[in-house]
Design an enzyme around this catalytic site. Structure first.
Site, PDB file in Angstrom:
ATOM      1  N   ARG A  58     -22.119   1.061  -6.393  1.00  0.00           N
ATOM      2  CA  ARG A  58     -21.668   0.436  -7.514  1.00  0.00           C
ATOM      3  C   ARG A  58     -21.762   1.007  -8.884  1.00  0.00           C
ATOM      4  O   ARG A  58     -21.086   0.276  -9.895  1.00  0.00           O
ATOM      5  CB  ARG A  58     -22.830  -0.839  -7.541  1.00  0.00           C
ATOM      6  CG  ARG A  58     -22.711  -1.768  -8.693  1.00  0.00           C
ATOM      7  CD  ARG A  58     -23.439  -3.399  -8.507  1.00  0.00           C
ATOM      8  NE  ARG A  58     -24.618  -3.259  -7.887  1.00  0.00           N
ATOM      9  CZ  ARG A  58     -25.808  -2.563  -8.521  1.00  0.00           C
ATOM     10  NH1 ARG A  58     -25.877  -2.248  -9.829  1.00  0.00           N
ATOM     11  NH2 ARG A  58     -27.005  -2.751  -7.677  1.00  0.00           N
ATOM     12  N   LYS A 210      -0.688  -4.963  -7.475  1.00  0.00           N
ATOM     13  CA  LYS A 210       0.885  -5.035  -7.747  1.00  0.00           C
ATOM     14  C   LYS A 210       1.491  -3.896  -7.586  1.00  0.00           C
ATOM     15  O   LYS A 210       1.371  -3.153  -6.361  1.00  0.00           O
ATOM     16  CB  LYS A 210       1.295  -5.621  -9.332  1.00  0.00           C
ATOM     17  CG  LYS A 210       0.402  -6.832  -9.498  1.00  0.00           C
ATOM     18  CD  LYS A 210       0.319  -7.944  -8.774  1.00  0.00           C
ATOM     19  CE  LYS A 210      -0.902  -8.943  -9.087  1.00  0.00           C
ATOM     20  NZ  LYS A 210      -0.856  -9.503 -10.339  1.00  0.00           N
TER      21      LYS A 210
HETATM   22  C1  LIG Z   1      -1.864 -10.173 -11.045  1.00  0.00           C
HETATM   23  C2  LIG Z   1      -1.999 -10.023 -12.542  1.00  0.00           C
HETATM   24  C3  LIG Z   1      -3.394 -10.035 -13.046  1.00  0.00           C
HETATM   25  C4  LIG Z   1      -4.605 -10.028 -12.234  1.00  0.00           C
HETATM   26  O1  LIG Z   1      -4.725  -9.137 -11.210  1.00  0.00           O
HETATM   27  P1  LIG Z   1      -5.590  -9.424  -9.742  1.00  0.00           P
HETATM   28  O2  LIG Z   1      -5.471  -8.041  -9.085  1.00  0.00           O
HETATM   29  O3  LIG Z   1      -4.704 -10.385  -9.043  1.00  0.00           O
HETATM   30  O4  LIG Z   1      -6.900  -9.971 -10.224  1.00  0.00           O
HETATM   31  C5  LIG Z   1      -3.299  -9.480 -14.498  1.00  0.00           C
HETATM   32  N1  LIG Z   1      -2.325  -9.568 -15.215  1.00  0.00           N
HETATM   33  C6  LIG Z   1      -1.034  -9.459 -14.656  1.00  0.00           C
HETATM   34  C7  LIG Z   1       0.009  -9.341 -15.637  1.00  0.00           C
HETATM   35  C8  LIG Z   1      -0.915  -9.815 -13.393  1.00  0.00           C
HETATM   36  O5  LIG Z   1       0.469  -9.756 -13.165  1.00  0.00           O
END
Ligand SMILES: *Cc1c(COP(=O)(O)O)cnc(C)c1O
Length: 394
Positions: A58, A210
């Site tokens: 952690r 993403k």
């Molecule tokens: C998906 C997304 C987030 C959040 O990310 P997670 O990994 O789903 O918590 C933040 N900012 C943008 C622009 C995103 O597309």
């Protein structure tokens, strides 16, 4: 002097260290929760921060697997150091908790990821942090919103889902003059197309879920910042614990090795799909930073080396027509998230941005008819053919 490696080479090589024990070629997953100290003295000096090294998974730097990912990604963003998280939202939360306290003021882009909007508008005010959302496409709005206790400017560019662009260099310059931290959510562009730290921002953060993972099979987040900020961030990470899982870290290292190739194809495909949609009589408007009629196309050209794989559009006939389109795609998947190898289609007003109040959505341009596409790396002709057949059923 050591020659600076090019981006593609850094995607593959940065941060990687040959395994000193068995010589494994790829970075191993150090599947452990704790690390053995050679002596009581060594344990004490690691806890005191006098000696670098691992302690407990952690506590930053977590494990060698995490450290490789952080080093690789910091190299790609042009930053000093960083920290991985269990999700993009965990990363944003930790940055905010590190930089802001009761009585502080935050200025945020008005069009941001839905959960970022909810965190800023529902959770932060309860902690005594005042938040102002402004249209950051015009720096004058940021100047007007500044208060004596403003401590952070949070930008999302390109913004989710309207693809608004704000000028990072201009706003980061203003922030610096005011002694305010400038944070950029770089999820849409990735460091392949945009490097916020080199444009003057203090912190660049991304959802690894993403394009970084890139295959829609993990959750993760990452922050790149100065070593100085990292000292405070490390405490918040240690105390709140939203660290990235080991398998996810390993998948992100693997994902980054092809980031440059994937982003190139995502953007090439998105430009073709945007042109197709723009020429289709059933389409009302298309928003893609690479189109010359995008309202901030010039700003995008200035600070991005490519325009990414995200676009939004609206079709004639409003939301009913949009629903028919989304219910008729075959190749594209009707799913939220983005940055996958596959093309994803979704409806922000009822899905990713349903948590943003309707009147706010209307004000910032997240209309009921807006459809968002995350263009994958398939053959563009197949993506276009699928959209064409779905549009013919509207
Ligand atoms: C998906 C997304 C987030 C959040 O990310 P997670 O990994 O789903 O918590 C933040 N900012 C943008 C622009 C995103 O597309």
């Amino acid at each position: 002097m050591k020659r600076k490696l090019k981006f593609a080479t850094e995607c593959v090589h940065a941060g990687e260290k040959p395994d000193p024990v068995f010589g494994a070629h790829t970075t191993p997953i150090f599947q452990t929760s704790t690390f053995i100290f050679e002596s009581v003295e060594q344990g004490a000096s690691r806890f005191a921060g006098e000696e670098d090294g691992y302690i407990y998974t952690r506590i930053p730097p977590n494990t060698p697997t995490h450290a490789v990912l952080t080093e690789k990604f910091a190299a790609l963003e042009g930053g000093e150091t960083g920290q991985t998280f269990a999700s993009g939202m965990a990363a944003i939360t930790a940055v905010v908790l590190t930089a802001l306290k009761q009585g502080d003021h935050l200025i945020s882009t008005d069009v941001v990821y839905g959960c970022t909007y909810s965190l800023f508008s529902e959770i932060l005010p309860g902690l005594g942090i005042d938040v102002t959302f402004v249209d950051t496409t015009d720096i004058e709005n940021v100047k007007k919103a500044l208060k004596p206790d403003t401590k952070m400017i949070f930008l999302e560019t390109p913004a989710n889902p309207t693809l608004n662009i704000c000028d990072i260099r201009e706003i980061a310059g203003l922030a610096r003059k005011q002694g305010v931290i400038c944070v950029v959510d770089n999820t849409f562009a990735t460091p392949y197309f945009q490097k916020p730290l080199l444009l003057g921002a203090d912190i660049s953060l991304s959802s690894c879920t993403k394009y970084i993972g890139g295959h829609a099979d993990l959750l993760g987040g990452i922050v790149v910042c100065s070593k100085d900020f990292m000292k405070s961030l490390a405490k918040v990470v240690g105390y709140t614990g939203g660290v990235m899982g080991l398998h996810e870290a390993w998948l992100c290292i693997r994902g980054l090795k092809t980031l440059h190739i994937r982003m190139e194809r995502h953007a090439e495909n998105a430009q073709k799909v945007a042109s197709f949609l723009e020429s289709h009589p059933g389409v009302e408007w298309v928003r893609y930073p690479g189109l010359s009629d995008h309202p901030q196309h010039e700003a995008a050209k200035k600070q991005m080396s490519g325009y990414g794989g995200m676009l939004s559009f609206s079709i004639r006939g409003g939301i009913e027509a949009g629903n028919r389109l989304m219910n008729n795609v075959r190749l594209c998947s009707l799913a939220v998230s983005l940055g996958a190898t596959d093309t994803l289609i979704q409806h922000p007003a009822s899905m990713t941005h349903a948590c943003v109040p309707k009147e706010v959505r209307g004000k910032v341009g997240i209309t009921d008819g807006l459809v968002r596409l995350s263009i994958g790396i398939e053959d563009p002709e197949d993506i276009i053919a699928d959209l064409e057949q779905a549009l013919s059923k509207v």
